[in-house]
Design an enzyme around this catalytic site. Sequence first.
Site, short mmCIF file in Angstrom:
data_model
loop_
_atom_site.label_atom_id
_atom_site.label_comp_id
_atom_site.label_asym_id
_atom_site.label_seq_id
_atom_site.Cartn_x
_atom_site.Cartn_y
_atom_site.Cartn_z
NE ARG A 229 -49.45 -9.20 116.77
CZ ARG A 229 -49.24 -10.20 117.60
NH1 ARG A 229 -49.23 -9.93 118.93
NH2 ARG A 229 -49.30 -11.34 117.07
CD GLU A 258 -42.83 -7.20 119.08
OE1 GLU A 258 -42.42 -8.36 118.66
OE2 GLU A 258 -43.59 -7.06 119.73
CG HIS A 277 -43.95 -10.48 121.38
ND1 HIS A 277 -44.11 -9.94 120.25
CD2 HIS A 277 -44.85 -11.38 121.70
CE1 HIS A 277 -45.52 -10.19 119.75
NE2 HIS A 277 -45.94 -11.13 120.57
#
Length: 314
Positions: A229, A258, A277
């Site tokens: 993370r 994000e 991601h």
Amino acid sequence: MRITNILFTGRLVKELEGLLNAEEMLNGRRVRFVPDGEVSSEDLDWADAYVAFHPTANFHFGNLKWVHSLGAGVDRYMALGDRWPDEVLLTRTITSFGQKIGEYTLSYMLKELQHHDRFREQQERGEWKMVAPRALDEMKVVVFGTGEIGQELARVLAFFGVRVEGVSRSGAEKDHFCRVMSLEEIDDSCLRKADFIINTLPLTKETERLFDKRFFGRVNQAVFVNVGRGATVDHGSLLDALDSGGLKAAVLDVFEEEPLSADSPLWSHPGVTITPHISAITTPEEAVECFLETLETVESGEELRNRVDVGRGY
Ligand code: GLV
């Protein structure tokens, strides 16, 4: 526990609807597939199970007995704070994430070891200059996180002869790691010798900004890979470490915000590789398989392998 009203929302809701409507297992249950922004307070009160990557903005527990995360990470559920009721079960998706993260990591390791960038530059100049590739079995890797994903990653790397050391909260030995250290007992020589440092840790109070100035001061020319993370890393310190040579490069797949904001200095730093991601995306099929398996286990009362310890936060 008997589940009758299941609310699905968020990314994948359409795909899940397509796959699950054909499922006999859902017979006798009522299901609603509602896009994220359209979940009403009544939907939340109606449901006894909530299935999504994260809570909606208007989330409340209503009559929920079970929440199932479609991702591996549950930090956005945990961010609901102390409001998590003891009686609500939280589970998360466990699927091929470790294998995927293994392949993601290997691709960047091999890019370094096989000098992809250098040979591309040489080619542009028409230059013939031998530089020997380095071998995976000379590499020392430290993996932060020895859970499902960390162990599978270690298995993939160890298969190629990589020496993999692990770091976890407890330091308990785990398969595929030469050794596992607790967060308190990581020795400096292990960090200094690491060629790659890979973070798979969940975001918790203990891991927030774990990778800070002090941490990067202990590494020596390592490549840092973050698939855990974003908020576990102090990115200012990471950039300083790249500039001072403590870090050789950084491969970042996860960010606190994000999409990563357009003005982030990470975008343009030559030592940073950014991916959006994608290191371990949940496919609709995997989501359905894990959900159905979990539903069956929840109802049978057997032990769940993907239950989240809400106190611990993962
Ligand atoms: C991805 O980051 C996930 O939580 O599955």
